[in-house]
Design an enzyme around this catalytic site. Structure first.
Site, PDB file in Angstrom:
ATOM      1  N   GLY A   1      35.427  34.705  42.680  1.00 11.78           N
ATOM      2  CA  GLY A   1      36.716  34.859  43.375  1.00 11.78           C
ATOM      3  C   GLY A   1      36.532  34.628  44.866  1.00 11.78           C
ATOM      4  O   GLY A   1      35.563  35.101  45.457  1.00 11.78           O
TER       5      GLY A   1
ATOM      6  N   ARG B   1      34.450  29.893  38.700  1.00 14.63           N
ATOM      7  CA  ARG B   1      33.564  30.740  37.882  1.00 14.63           C
ATOM      8  C   ARG B   1      33.033  29.808  36.801  1.00 14.63           C
ATOM      9  O   ARG B   1      33.785  29.355  35.950  1.00 14.63           O
ATOM     10  CB  ARG B   1      34.351  31.911  37.281  1.00 14.63           C
ATOM     11  CG  ARG B   1      34.834  32.901  38.344  1.00 14.63           C
ATOM     12  CD  ARG B   1      35.396  34.165  37.724  1.00 14.63           C
ATOM     13  NE  ARG B   1      35.578  35.184  38.743  1.00 14.63           N
ATOM     14  CZ  ARG B   1      36.752  35.520  39.287  1.00 14.63           C
ATOM     15  NH1 ARG B   1      37.840  34.919  38.893  1.00 14.63           N
ATOM     16  NH2 ARG B   1      36.816  36.452  40.205  1.00 14.63           N
TER      17      ARG B   1
ATOM     18  N   ASP C   1      28.622  39.637  42.414  1.00 14.69           N
ATOM     19  CA  ASP C   1      27.440  39.937  41.609  1.00 14.69           C
ATOM     20  C   ASP C   1      27.230  38.936  40.468  1.00 14.69           C
ATOM     21  O   ASP C   1      26.095  38.638  40.105  1.00 14.69           O
ATOM     22  CB  ASP C   1      27.484  41.379  41.090  1.00 14.69           C
ATOM     23  CG  ASP C   1      28.534  41.562  40.031  1.00 14.69           C
ATOM     24  OD1 ASP C   1      29.645  41.026  40.216  1.00 14.69           O
ATOM     25  OD2 ASP C   1      28.258  42.221  39.016  1.00 14.69           O
TER      26      ASP C   1
ATOM     27  N   THR D   1      33.091  39.210  48.447  1.00 20.14           N
ATOM     28  CA  THR D   1      34.050  39.686  47.445  1.00 20.14           C
ATOM     29  C   THR D   1      34.972  40.719  48.078  1.00 20.14           C
ATOM     30  O   THR D   1      34.512  41.572  48.839  1.00 20.14           O
ATOM     31  CB  THR D   1      33.353  40.305  46.215  1.00 20.14           C
ATOM     32  OG1 THR D   1      34.302  41.132  45.513  1.00 20.14           O
ATOM     33  CG2 THR D   1      32.161  41.173  46.556  1.00 20.14           C
TER      34      THR D   1
ATOM     35  N   ASP E   1      36.274  43.067  46.582  1.00 19.26           N
ATOM     36  CA  ASP E   1      36.179  44.349  45.857  1.00 19.26           C
ATOM     37  C   ASP E   1      35.142  45.312  46.446  1.00 19.26           C
ATOM     38  O   ASP E   1      35.148  46.490  46.111  1.00 19.26           O
ATOM     39  CB  ASP E   1      35.825  44.096  44.385  1.00 19.26           C
ATOM     40  CG  ASP E   1      36.973  43.458  43.621  1.00 19.26           C
ATOM     41  OD1 ASP E   1      38.096  43.446  44.154  1.00 19.26           O
ATOM     42  OD2 ASP E   1      36.738  42.978  42.504  1.00 19.26           O
TER      43      ASP E   1
ATOM     44  N   ASP F   1      32.097  45.678  45.673  1.00 13.90           N
ATOM     45  CA  ASP F   1      31.451  46.343  44.532  1.00 13.90           C
ATOM     46  C   ASP F   1      30.002  45.892  44.355  1.00 13.90           C
ATOM     47  O   ASP F   1      29.546  45.671  43.248  1.00 13.90           O
ATOM     48  CB  ASP F   1      32.263  46.091  43.256  1.00 13.90           C
ATOM     49  CG  ASP F   1      32.439  44.612  42.967  1.00 13.90           C
ATOM     50  OD1 ASP F   1      32.123  43.792  43.845  1.00 13.90           O
ATOM     51  OD2 ASP F   1      32.886  44.274  41.863  1.00 13.90           O
TER      52      ASP F   1
ATOM     53  N   ARG G   1      39.046  45.049  39.629  1.00 12.41           N
ATOM     54  CA  ARG G   1      38.885  45.092  38.173  1.00 12.41           C
ATOM     55  C   ARG G   1      37.886  46.170  37.774  1.00 12.41           C
ATOM     56  O   ARG G   1      38.072  46.888  36.819  1.00 12.41           O
ATOM     57  CB  ARG G   1      38.430  43.720  37.692  1.00 12.41           C
ATOM     58  CG  ARG G   1      38.511  43.543  36.216  1.00 12.41           C
ATOM     59  CD  ARG G   1      38.410  42.093  35.798  1.00 12.41           C
ATOM     60  NE  ARG G   1      37.561  41.294  36.682  1.00 12.41           N
ATOM     61  CZ  ARG G   1      37.686  39.987  36.839  1.00 12.41           C
ATOM     62  NH1 ARG G   1      38.628  39.331  36.205  1.00 12.41           N
ATOM     63  NH2 ARG G   1      36.868  39.316  37.637  1.00 12.41           N
TER      64      ARG G   1
ATOM     65  N   GLU H   1      49.846  59.883  47.717  1.00  9.90           N
ATOM     66  CA  GLU H   1      49.731  61.201  47.076  1.00  9.90           C
ATOM     67  C   GLU H   1      48.675  61.175  45.975  1.00  9.90           C
ATOM     68  O   GLU H   1      48.001  62.163  45.723  1.00  9.90           O
ATOM     69  CB  GLU H   1      51.080  61.618  46.472  1.00  9.90           C
ATOM     70  CG  GLU H   1      52.008  62.343  47.442  1.00  9.90           C
ATOM     71  CD  GLU H   1      52.638  61.436  48.489  1.00  9.90           C
ATOM     72  OE1 GLU H   1      52.594  60.205  48.333  1.00  9.90           O
ATOM     73  OE2 GLU H   1      53.169  61.971  49.489  1.00  9.90           O
TER      74      GLU H   1
ATOM     75  N   ARG I   1      59.570  52.995  40.754  1.00  6.86           N
ATOM     76  CA  ARG I   1      59.450  51.548  40.879  1.00  6.86           C
ATOM     77  C   ARG I   1      57.967  51.166  40.927  1.00  6.86           C
ATOM     78  O   ARG I   1      57.121  51.973  41.320  1.00  6.86           O
ATOM     79  CB  ARG I   1      60.112  51.049  42.174  1.00  6.86           C
ATOM     80  CG  ARG I   1      61.613  51.238  42.222  1.00  6.86           C
ATOM     81  CD  ARG I   1      62.326  50.291  41.253  1.00  6.86           C
ATOM     82  NE  ARG I   1      63.766  50.366  41.399  1.00  6.86           N
ATOM     83  CZ  ARG I   1      64.560  51.262  40.796  1.00  6.86           C
ATOM     84  NH1 ARG I   1      64.030  52.186  40.015  1.00  6.86           N
ATOM     85  NH2 ARG I   1      65.873  51.220  40.973  1.00  6.86           N
TER      86      ARG I   1
HETATM   87  O1  F6P Z   1      37.464  38.650  43.322  1.00 14.70           O
HETATM   88  C1  F6P Z   1      37.631  39.881  42.737  1.00 14.70           C
HETATM   89  C2  F6P Z   1      38.974  39.942  42.092  1.00 14.70           C
HETATM   90  O2  F6P Z   1      39.960  39.756  43.068  1.00 14.70           O
HETATM   91  C3  F6P Z   1      39.234  41.202  41.292  1.00 14.70           C
HETATM   92  O3  F6P Z   1      39.625  42.290  42.064  1.00 14.70           O
HETATM   93  C4  F6P Z   1      40.292  40.705  40.347  1.00 14.70           C
HETATM   94  O4  F6P Z   1      40.333  41.463  39.189  1.00 14.70           O
HETATM   95  C5  F6P Z   1      39.837  39.324  40.045  1.00 14.70           C
HETATM   96  O5  F6P Z   1      39.119  38.889  41.157  1.00 14.70           O
HETATM   97  C6  F6P Z   1      40.950  38.368  39.715  1.00 14.70           C
HETATM   98  O6  F6P Z   1      40.399  37.146  39.396  1.00 14.70           O
HETATM   99  P1  F6P Z   1      41.223  35.831  39.103  1.00 14.70           P
HETATM  100  O7  F6P Z   1      41.776  35.365  40.400  1.00 14.70           O
HETATM  101  O8  F6P Z   1      40.233  34.899  38.529  1.00 14.70           O
HETATM  102  O9  F6P Z   1      42.302  36.225  38.164  1.00 14.70           O
END
Ligand code: F6P
Length: 327
Positions: free
Chosen positions: A15, A76, A107, A130, A132, A134, A176, A192, A251
């Site tokens: 990503g 990917r 990763d 990334t 994320d 992570d 994710r 909250e 919402r």
């Molecule tokens: O790059 C990480 C991420 O943004 C995640 O947070 C997300 O779940 C995923 O990529 C979405 O990937 P794609 O754009 O391939 O749907």
């Protein structure tokens, strides 16, 4: 004795994340400063397999430090996880004499690099790119700061309308496998409740507290949920809340890919520039199969094998802070 690198390739994989262009720029310009030939590889490992590779000059990276996305594009690539794919990629690099690689990605991209470098004699240096955040072993990943700021800006806007209507809003942010975007943006916007994959969501507790707030006429409530929360994303949360709070106006907003785009923040430009510079320096010093991380504001070189997702790292203390500040 370290083998001297002379030609290096740079690619972005997985990503995209804001700041990848700043990292590419730093790699290209540091490489050229050291007299290396630098090659851009398009669409991550896919371009390595398809020989979509081109020579880069200092000018190739002009006017990109402020741009989101990646000029090298990204993908990917499943084929790279097969031995034949990696062999094709290696042959393309070998033919061009590319003897070092800089991989900007997450990763999954690092796992590919480990397999590749275990099979072939090309040192690989990773840069954690990334949104994320992570990846184990670094306080920052390229793109996280921008993504969080994008989420905060959006949530602030939603809060205006939510407040005007006395509503409960459930906002889903990306992540994710990791809840850092949810945690940081949620705390920064006074949420909250913050729901993250790293910690079990107790929906009964959330319902009880929302009912109690309803009784004392606190009708505005913000719930930030990471897309990968084990309970489910925002729509799952909405279903349960609508059933249990029939009088509430609820919402949902799913922020989605706006979090991945946009001009990188100053922090992302800086860390991408530092990491890109150090990636080339480390190749010159003969390092291989490490990624460049920042810990306590110092650069560190961490074995690529250990760059696994840092799931489960959101502490009880963070969640306590969320609870106390939102009460
Ligand atoms: O790059 C990480 C991420 O943004 C995640 O947070 C997300 O779940 C995923 O990529 C979405 O990937 P794609 O754009 O391939 O749907």
């Amino acid at each position: 004795m370290a083998q001297k690198v002379t030609k290096i390739g740079v690619l972005t994989s997985g990503g995209d994340s804001p700041g990848m262009n700043a990292a590419i720029r730093a790699v290209v310009r540091t490489g050229i400063y050291h007299g290396l030939e630098v090659f851009g590889i398009m669409r991550g490992y896919q371009g390595m397999i398809e020989d979509d590779i081109f020579r880069m000059e200092g000018r190739s990276v002009a006017n990109i430090i402020q741009r989101g996305g990646t000029i090298l594009k990204t993908a990917r690539c499943k084929e790279f996880f097969e031995p034949e794919g990696r062999k094709k990629a290696y042959e393309n690099l070998k033919r061009r004499g590319i003897d070092g690689l800089v991989i900007i990605g997450g990763d999954g991209s690092f796992r590919g690099a480990v397999k590749f470098s275990n099979e072939f004699d090309i040192p690989c240096i990773g840069l954690a790119g990334t949104i994320d955040k992570d990846i184990n072993g670094t306080d920052f990943t390229i793109g996280f700061d921008t993504a969080v700021n994008t989420a905060v800006e959006a949530i602030d806007k939603i809060r205006d309308t939510m407040d005007a209507h006395d509503r409960i809003f459930i906002i889903e942010v990306m992540g994710r496998d990791a809840g850092y975007i949810a945690l940081h943006s949620g705390i920064a916007t006074g949420a909250e409740n913050i729901l993250v994959p790293e910690r079990k969501t107790n929906m009964d507790d959330i319902i009880t507290s929302l009912l109690e707030k309803e009784r004392r006429k606190k009708l505005v409530n913000l719930i930030v949920v990471a897309e990968g929360d084990e309970f489910g994303g925002a729509t799952e949360v909405e279903k349960v809340l609508k059933k249990n709070l029939p009088n509430a106006e609820i919402r949902v907003c799913i922020l989605g890919h706006i979090q991945r785009g946009g001009s990188p923040s100053c922090i992302d430009r800086l860390i991408a520039s530092r990491m890109g510079y150090h990636a080339v320096e480390s190749l010159m010093e003969g390092r291989h199969n490490v990624f460049v991380g920042i810990l306590n504001n110092k650069m560190h070189y961490i074995p690529l094998e250990t760059a696994v997702k840092n799931k489960g790292r959101i502490s009880e203390e963070w969640m306590k802070i969320v609870k106390i500040l939102a009460s």
